[in-house]
Design a protein around this motif. Structure first.
Motif: not given
Ligand SMILES: C[S@@+](CC[C@H](N)C(=O)[O-])C[C@H]1O[C@@H](n2cnc3c(N)ncnc32)[C@H](O)[C@@H]1O
Length: 311
Positions: A199-204
């Motif tokens: 989810s954090s990678l997707h935000d980035c």
């Protein structure tokens, strides 16, 4: 030599640790040479050999000063790629996920040399609670980790950068990526995302990819996790969010070659080892990684001549 305290226990000899340290010490001069050898470094930065060596040595030294989840060799790979980008290409360096600032100190040094800003995004409270459907977060917390893991306070990070890096080129942006990254402003020439969760990678990706300049770099720490990295090959994902072909990822699975001694992706997951798995993976904006050879389709489409016939 300080006198031994009476009753003090002798440290047990750990052969694996000894071998790891010996390898590190012996290979460091060679690693410094090979990692900083590049003909693509832009002349405008005036990075002579002695300057490159000094930079690498500072990275190596900082590695023992500030706790970090990534290796100084990986930091040096990023620094050398940044030196390839011509000074006239405007843009900042962006780090997402800094923990205690171990990579931040070294990135700040290369940003000072290249005259670029370093923007650091983090919660400064560690990992977020798991998002629904995020398999990595689910696995992490099932293994006993708690939200808040890798939490480095903002004061600790700025203190480390002040002591070992170049604080003047840095700005710090505190908060969850989903709240802070949509406000990012300005071009990015190089990004480093060490953010653990899908989810954090997707935000980035969602919020920062559009700001990456053409031929800019995105570096990733989770190179060992092939399903995680596969997003860089997902035609569905890139078509859906960016209407383009996926860029691929150099180093997926084993990382780029930084002179470490690593062969087994499962090493480090509870298995005693002497191999040190500490590398990095990256992609460049503008690269295309799609498999476009469909022999059956070719047979039905004789208008496309085979390569040998075309040359
Ligand atoms: C493994 S640590 C980074 C290690 C660091 N790159 C280094 O080299 O030492 C992961 C970092 O990502 C941050 N992080 C992960 N997901 C985040 C999110 N959604 N929002 C804000 N910070 C996040 C955590 O706070 C943590 O500092």
């Amino acid at each position: 030599m300080p006198a031994k305290k009476p009753g003090a226990k002798r440290r047990p000899f750990r052969p694996r640790k000894f071998v790891r340290r010996a390898y590190d010490l012996l290979s460091t001069p060679l690693a410094l040479f090979f990692l900083t050898y590049s003909r693509q470094v832009h002349d405008g930065y005036g990075m002579t050999w002695p300057k490159r060596m000094r930079l690498g040595y500072r990275f190596y030294r900082n590695f023992s000063k500030v706790q970090t989840g990534t290796n100084w060799r990986a930091h040096l790979v990023m620094a050398m790629k940044l030196l390839e980008i011509p000074p006239e290409v405007k843009g900042a360096v962006v780090e997402c996920g800094c923990w205690r600032g171990g990579a931040t100190v070294n990135l700040s040094l290369i940003c000072e040399i290249t005259g670029r800003e370093l923007k650091v995004y983090d919660s400064f409270e560690g990992l977020p609670p798991p998002s629904p459907g995020d398999p990595i977060a689910a696995r992490t917390f099932k293994n006993g980790f708690m939200p808040g893991m890798y939490g480095g306070a903002l004061e600790e990070v700025t203190g480390n950068v002040r002591r070992y890096g170049a604080i003047d080129v840095c700005s710090f942006h505190k908060g969850w990526f989903k709240d802070t990254l949509p406000h990012h402003d300005g071009a990015i020439v190089l990004a480093f995302w060490d953010v653990d969760f899908y989810s954090s990678l997707h935000d980035c990706l969602l919020n920062l990819w559009p700001s990456i300049v053409d031929r800019g770099f995105v570096f990733l720490d989770e190179y060992r996790d092939v399903p995680y990295c596969s997003v860089f090959y997902s035609e569905k994902y890139w078509d859906k969010y960016f209407s383009c072909a996926p860029p691929g990822l150099i180093g997926i699975g084993t990382g780029v070659q930084v002179g470490m001694y690593y062969t087994d992706p499962s090493a480090g997951m509870g298995i005693p080892r002497i191999q040190g798995a500490e590398s990095i993976a990256y992609c460049r904006k503008g690269d295309r990684s799609i498999w476009e050879y469909y022999p059956d389709e070719f047979e039905n489409n004789p208008a496309d001549p085979p390569m040998s016939a075309a040359t």
